[in-house]
Design a protein around this motif. Structure first.
Motif, PDB file in Angstrom:
ATOM      1  N   THR A   1      -0.291   3.241   9.904  1.00 28.08           N
ATOM      2  CA  THR A   1       0.807   3.810   9.128  1.00 28.08           C
ATOM      3  C   THR A   1       1.038   5.262   9.508  1.00 28.08           C
ATOM      4  O   THR A   1       0.081   6.037   9.619  1.00 28.08           O
ATOM      5  CB  THR A   1       0.492   3.724   7.616  1.00 28.08           C
ATOM      6  OG1 THR A   1       0.241   2.363   7.269  1.00 28.08           O
ATOM      7  CG2 THR A   1       1.648   4.243   6.772  1.00 28.08           C
TER       8      THR A   1
ATOM      9  N   SER B   1       7.678  -1.866   7.049  1.00 34.11           N
ATOM     10  CA  SER B   1       7.461  -1.513   5.646  1.00 34.11           C
ATOM     11  C   SER B   1       7.618  -0.003   5.500  1.00 34.11           C
ATOM     12  O   SER B   1       7.085   0.754   6.306  1.00 34.11           O
ATOM     13  CB  SER B   1       6.057  -1.898   5.186  1.00 34.11           C
ATOM     14  OG  SER B   1       5.877  -3.294   5.220  1.00 34.11           O
TER      15      SER B   1
ATOM     16  N   TYR C   1       6.759   2.745   2.635  1.00 29.47           N
ATOM     17  CA  TYR C   1       6.038   2.929   1.380  1.00 29.47           C
ATOM     18  C   TYR C   1       6.484   4.228   0.728  1.00 29.47           C
ATOM     19  O   TYR C   1       6.502   5.272   1.375  1.00 29.47           O
ATOM     20  CB  TYR C   1       4.526   2.988   1.633  1.00 29.47           C
ATOM     21  CG  TYR C   1       4.002   1.765   2.322  1.00 29.47           C
ATOM     22  CD1 TYR C   1       3.762   0.598   1.604  1.00 29.47           C
ATOM     23  CD2 TYR C   1       3.770   1.757   3.688  1.00 29.47           C
ATOM     24  CE1 TYR C   1       3.302  -0.550   2.239  1.00 29.47           C
ATOM     25  CE2 TYR C   1       3.302   0.627   4.332  1.00 29.47           C
ATOM     26  CZ  TYR C   1       3.075  -0.525   3.606  1.00 29.47           C
ATOM     27  OH  TYR C   1       2.621  -1.649   4.237  1.00 29.47           O
TER      28      TYR C   1
ATOM     29  N   CYS D   1       7.121  -0.389  -2.173  1.00 22.26           N
ATOM     30  CA  CYS D   1       7.364  -0.776  -0.786  1.00 22.26           C
ATOM     31  C   CYS D   1       8.747  -1.383  -0.596  1.00 22.26           C
ATOM     32  O   CYS D   1       9.197  -2.212  -1.390  1.00 22.26           O
ATOM     33  CB  CYS D   1       6.297  -1.790  -0.350  1.00 22.26           C
ATOM     34  SG  CYS D   1       6.455  -2.294   1.376  1.00 22.26           S
TER      35      CYS D   1
ATOM     36  N   ARG E   1      10.476  -3.524   2.318  1.00 19.63           N
ATOM     37  CA  ARG E   1      10.107  -4.267   3.525  1.00 19.63           C
ATOM     38  C   ARG E   1      11.353  -4.975   4.066  1.00 19.63           C
ATOM     39  O   ARG E   1      12.076  -5.611   3.311  1.00 19.63           O
ATOM     40  CB  ARG E   1       9.013  -5.281   3.165  1.00 19.63           C
ATOM     41  CG  ARG E   1       8.437  -6.018   4.347  1.00 19.63           C
ATOM     42  CD  ARG E   1       7.278  -6.921   3.918  1.00 19.63           C
ATOM     43  NE  ARG E   1       6.136  -6.137   3.459  1.00 19.63           N
ATOM     44  CZ  ARG E   1       5.654  -6.149   2.216  1.00 19.63           C
ATOM     45  NH1 ARG E   1       6.194  -6.905   1.295  1.00 19.63           N
ATOM     46  NH2 ARG E   1       4.616  -5.406   1.902  1.00 19.63           N
TER      47      ARG E   1
END
Length: 149
Positions: free
Chosen positions: A61, A92, A94, A121, A123
């Protein structure tokens, strides 16, 4: 290797982006560039998704910004406000630290297009499937909202 505090975070981010297949790579680069354009001085993070034993426990990430998480026992640590990650189905985004877990879905769910929106999230398969203005607004909210102390 824990890269949370590694000094060459931009290098790790670039290697991660370069390792993604197209068209996912182009979409990730577009989101990354937009966050940096909106918040040029934000703290950049990279988590390789490995735990202390080198086992994969999460998707790598890229993180942006910083806020302090305070735990029930009184301890605290810094963490990123917004994270972007590739997953098997797409991307994704976040948005962390929101007190109201319905905010994202309530505010952006109807506007965002073909995306799954949960408490923290967003997505989606392709950037072309979503309303990028709504996505950008959600990211901006996550980067600027006051976090409880």
């Amino acid at each position: 290797m824990d890269t949370w505090h590694d000094m060459d975070i931009p290098g790790h981010v670039e290697a991660y982006l370069a390792g993604q297949p197209e068209p996912k790579q182009a979409d990730l680069r577009q989101v990354h560039a937009q966050v940096l354009a909106d918040f040029p001085d934000c703290r950049l993070w990279f988590n390789d998704g490995l735990n202390a034993d080198g086992k994969v426990v999460a998707n790598p990430t890229i993180g942006y910004g910083v806020y302090t998480i305070t735990y029930a026992d009184g301890s605290s640590r810094e963490f990123f406000r917004v994270g972007v990650s590739a997953n098997t189905a797409g991307i994704s985004v976040y948005v962390l630290g929101l007190e109201d877990k319905t905010y994202l879905a309530r505010t952006y769910g109807a506007l965002i297009g073909k995306a799954s929106v949960t408490g923290y999230c967003i997505r989606f398969r392709r950037l072309a499937d979503v309303n990028t203005d709504a996505l950008q607004a959600a990211i901006r909210h996550g980067m600027t909202v006051d976090h409880p102390g």
